[in-house]
Design an enzyme around this catalytic site. Structure first.
Site, mmCIF file in Angstrom:
data_model
loop_
_atom_site.group_PDB
_atom_site.id
_atom_site.type_symbol
_atom_site.label_atom_id
_atom_site.label_comp_id
_atom_site.label_asym_id
_atom_site.label_seq_id
_atom_site.Cartn_x
_atom_site.Cartn_y
_atom_site.Cartn_z
ATOM 1 N N HIS A 153 -4.611 3.245 1.430
ATOM 2 C CA HIS A 153 -3.049 2.814 1.454
ATOM 3 C C HIS A 153 -2.949 2.492 -0.081
ATOM 4 O O HIS A 153 -3.507 1.910 -0.873
ATOM 5 C CB HIS A 153 -2.975 1.611 2.316
ATOM 6 C CG HIS A 153 -1.508 1.444 2.347
ATOM 7 N ND1 HIS A 153 -0.829 0.799 1.837
ATOM 8 C CD2 HIS A 153 -0.849 1.926 3.628
ATOM 9 C CE1 HIS A 153 0.613 0.772 2.432
ATOM 10 N NE2 HIS A 153 0.619 1.451 3.622
ATOM 11 N N ASP A 159 -2.653 3.769 11.037
ATOM 12 C CA ASP A 159 -2.746 5.036 11.762
ATOM 13 C C ASP A 159 -4.239 5.305 12.321
ATOM 14 O O ASP A 159 -4.298 6.059 13.177
ATOM 15 C CB ASP A 159 -2.288 6.068 10.862
ATOM 16 C CG ASP A 159 -1.152 6.138 10.534
ATOM 17 O OD1 ASP A 159 -0.152 5.455 11.407
ATOM 18 O OD2 ASP A 159 -0.531 6.514 9.445
HETATM 19 N N1 CMC Z 1 -10.135 9.538 2.295
HETATM 20 C C1 CMC Z 1 -10.915 9.800 1.030
HETATM 21 N N2 CMC Z 1 -10.685 9.319 -0.220
HETATM 22 C C2 CMC Z 1 -9.618 8.897 -0.315
HETATM 23 C C3 CMC Z 1 -8.796 8.364 0.837
HETATM 24 C C4 CMC Z 1 -9.049 8.757 1.854
HETATM 25 N N3 CMC Z 1 -8.458 8.719 3.088
HETATM 26 N N4 CMC Z 1 -7.725 7.632 0.376
HETATM 27 C C5 CMC Z 1 -7.670 7.563 -0.815
HETATM 28 N N5 CMC Z 1 -8.916 8.164 -1.405
HETATM 29 C C6 CMC Z 1 -9.649 8.036 -2.636
HETATM 30 C C7 CMC Z 1 -8.742 8.910 -3.685
HETATM 31 O O1 CMC Z 1 -9.192 10.592 -3.471
HETATM 32 C C8 CMC Z 1 -8.906 8.402 -4.962
HETATM 33 O O2 CMC Z 1 -10.177 8.645 -5.438
HETATM 34 P P1 CMC Z 1 -10.691 8.714 -6.988
HETATM 35 O O3 CMC Z 1 -10.436 7.533 -7.433
HETATM 36 O O4 CMC Z 1 -11.999 9.400 -7.262
HETATM 37 O O5 CMC Z 1 -9.652 9.770 -7.377
HETATM 38 C C9 CMC Z 1 -8.853 6.962 -4.555
HETATM 39 O O6 CMC Z 1 -9.222 6.926 -3.370
HETATM 40 C C10 CMC Z 1 -7.634 6.284 -4.816
HETATM 41 O O7 CMC Z 1 -6.607 7.233 -3.960
HETATM 42 P P2 CMC Z 1 -5.333 7.641 -4.205
HETATM 43 O O8 CMC Z 1 -5.193 9.083 -4.072
HETATM 44 O O9 CMC Z 1 -4.976 7.175 -5.636
HETATM 45 O O10 CMC Z 1 -4.464 6.663 -3.229
HETATM 46 P P3 CMC Z 1 -2.866 6.709 -3.167
HETATM 47 O O11 CMC Z 1 -2.294 5.562 -3.140
HETATM 48 O O12 CMC Z 1 -2.273 7.898 -3.921
HETATM 49 O O13 CMC Z 1 -2.648 7.522 -1.597
HETATM 50 C C11 CMC Z 1 -2.752 7.438 0.774
HETATM 51 C C12 CMC Z 1 -2.751 6.600 -0.501
HETATM 52 C C13 CMC Z 1 -2.540 6.691 2.023
HETATM 53 C C14 CMC Z 1 -1.757 8.616 0.753
HETATM 54 C C15 CMC Z 1 -4.225 8.147 0.811
HETATM 55 O O14 CMC Z 1 -5.199 6.699 0.974
HETATM 56 C C16 CMC Z 1 -4.665 8.869 1.872
HETATM 57 O O15 CMC Z 1 -4.361 10.170 1.633
HETATM 58 N N6 CMC Z 1 -5.125 8.295 3.152
HETATM 59 C C17 CMC Z 1 -5.255 9.389 4.263
HETATM 60 C C18 CMC Z 1 -4.258 9.383 5.053
HETATM 61 C C19 CMC Z 1 -3.754 8.221 5.807
HETATM 62 O O16 CMC Z 1 -4.430 7.613 6.489
HETATM 63 N N7 CMC Z 1 -2.171 8.059 5.683
HETATM 64 C C20 CMC Z 1 -1.661 6.999 6.301
HETATM 65 C C21 CMC Z 1 -1.202 5.929 5.269
HETATM 66 S S1 CMC Z 1 -0.669 4.379 6.110
HETATM 67 C C22 CMC Z 1 0.591 4.565 6.903
HETATM 68 C C23 CMC Z 1 1.594 5.273 6.608
HETATM 69 O O17 CMC Z 1 2.125 5.372 5.617
HETATM 70 O O18 CMC Z 1 1.901 6.269 7.388
#
Ligand code: CMC
Length: 470
Positions: A328, A385
């Protein structure tokens, strides 16, 4: 609309523009030097970006990860502690003691309703003036192939709702239409009152059920979820109705998430509420946002068994895929909603009776991820989720419909933010800048026969497999 010929003639009569004088070539960008500026914070930890203007500075912030784009008093999140509060009430307390409509009242009007207020609010939302779906909107829903994903159908239905509500559309009724408190209240009630019938109609249409739109059940005392289940034509067990009510409450608002920020961004242009909500649904549809509800279930189906979890996690750690329902932007701790959903999930599974093999996979996957250094070091925890899709599946919904249930709930938050934003003295059209890294020019446009092929090399294939290189 055909262009009026006199306008065309006038345009054709315009004398050719005089040859342009090329501006001097842009100077190459000077290498960046470290600089120090002194600015007074707006409030502790918050810097006004306009304070940087005199220093000719702008902020580059991909994904708005460090930007406070809006002011709000509706929802607060402490991501480190894993706390979520709506107007100061912890989500745990609301989940235990409030209904979805209680929360909606709180989000919209700032206070939990008294019994009398709740009755009035419920009557206003359930009244035909708010909830009756116009025949033209029903026709739009019915025009979609039954094989459609439900989210685009919902987007179209909301757009159509705007089209049949011209008196509530600033483009048609005047840019200040929402300055009139009555018009604004009508727009809110129309949007919130229509959402359940629209979502139900979309469900029945894509499920092949006719008619798509059922008359709502009588009784102003029905909870939001009970009434919605009636509109679906479902004879649901009270455990399901309570679980759905709770899931709706948990998903109602989550401050400036992608879809709510989209609704605000659209609202900033002055567009009508229904178009803004349609845009909110589009943003929510994405697999990184509300589409993750559906994504988690499809991921669990692909993993299939507990034995295959290590193999799947290896792919996640190798960045070949994401663990859906984890991570998140704001929470660096367990999402408090996920904890509540995990508990309600067990009540629903117990009611269904039959063993859902994916529950075992989900529980083992969560445990394995929480014990893994990759997820621990990045502070990745289950989000709301992770378990909600399994609950919806147990209730009998298809995965494609999960984000619609999310949209039904989140519409409350969208409308509350829309309302708050309209009164914000800082409201301006949302218009970010860009960090331009392309060719500045100016370049001469050569005649078509004298151009050289570019280097893009993009290959485009149509449905028949015909390939073209661009
Ligand atoms: N699986 C694997 N790696 C992850 C995930 C994940 N679900 N989420 C984050 N990471 C990694 C990401 O690759 C990054 O790694 P590194 O530091 O090596 O580059 C690190 O964790 C930081 O993540 P980020 O991409 O900077 O996080 P963000 O704030 O940009 O994205 C997110 C947040 C929710 C889009 C992401 O965590 C994600 O894609 N999660 C999976 C999809 C999901 O469950 N979405 C629902 C979100 S909550 C309810 C809603 O809003 O609908």
């Amino acid at each position: 609309m055909p262009a009026p010929t006199h306008l065309l003639r006038a345009a054709l009569a315009v004398p050719p523009a005089s040859p342009t004088v090329s501006p001097p070539a842009a100077k190459p960008a000077a290498p960046s030097k470290p600089l120090t500026v002194t600015v007074t914070p707006l409030s502790p930890g918050v810097l006004s970006a306009t304070a940087l203007t005199p220093h000719k500075l702008r902020v580059y912030d991909p994904g708005y990860a460090h930007t406070l784009a809006y002011t709000s008093a509706i929802t607060s999140i402490d991501g480190a502690a894993g706390h979520l509060r709506h107007r100061g009430y912890p989500i745990e307390s609301l989940a235990a003691n409030a209904s979805y409509l209680d929360l909606l009242h709180l989000l919209l009007y700032g206070s939990l309703p008294t019994r009398a207020q709740l009755t009035r609010f419920r009557r206003a939302l359930y009244a035909p003036s708010a909830s009756l779906v116009h025949a033209d909107v029903r026709a739009v829903v019915s025009a979609f192939p039954r094989s459609s994903h439900p989210m685009p159908v919902l987007m179209a239905a909301l757009s159509a709702l705007g089209a049949v509500s011209p008196a509530l559309n600033p483009s048609l009724a005047g840019a200040n239409v929402y300055a009139c408190p009555r018009a604004r209240a009508r727009a809110q009630l129309k949007a919130l009152g229509s959402m359940a019938p629209l979502c139900a109609g979309v469900f029945r249409h894509v499920s092949g059920l006719a008619p798509a739109f059922l008359a709502p059940a009588c009784g102003d005392d029905l909870t939001f979820a009970e009434r919605f289940l009636h509109l679906l034509g479902a004879d649901a067990h009270p455990v399901f109705a309570r679980a759905l009510e709770l899931l709706l409450l948990l998903h109602a608002d989550h401050e400036q998430n992608c879809s709510t920020a989209t609704v605000r961004q659209l609202t900033s242009s002055g567009v009508d509420l229904f178009s803004a909500l349609s845009g909110g649904v589009a943003a929510l549809y994405g697999p990184l946002h509300g589409g993750a509800t559906e994504g988690v279930l499809r991921m669990l189906q692909r993993i299939g068994s507990v034995e295959r979890i290590p193999q799947f996690l290896a792919r996640v750690k190798g960045k070949q895929e994401k663990l859906m329902g984890f991570g998140h932007r704001v929470y660096r701790n367990y999402d408090p909603r996920a904890r509540i959903i995990r508990d309600v999930a067990h009540q629903v599974f117990a009611r269904v009776g039959s063993e859902e093999p994916l529950v075992e996979v989900a529980v083992a996957l969560e445990r394995a991820a929480l014990e893994d250094e990759f997820f621990a070091s990045r502070k990745l925890f289950p989000n709301c989720d992770f378990y909600s899709g399994l609950v919806y599946k147990a209730m009998g919904f298809e995965p494609g419909y999960f984000p619609v249930l999310f949209a039904l709930a989140r519409c409350g938050g969208w409308v509350a933010h829309w309302n708050e934003f309209l009164d914000d003295p800082d409201r301006r059209i949302a218009r970010p800048h860009q960090r331009f890294v392309g060719e500045v020019g100016p370049r001469e446009v050569p005649p078509v026969d004298e151009r050289e092929e570019g280097v893009s090399g993009v290959v485009v294939e149509d449905e028949r497999g015909m390939v073209a290189k661009m």
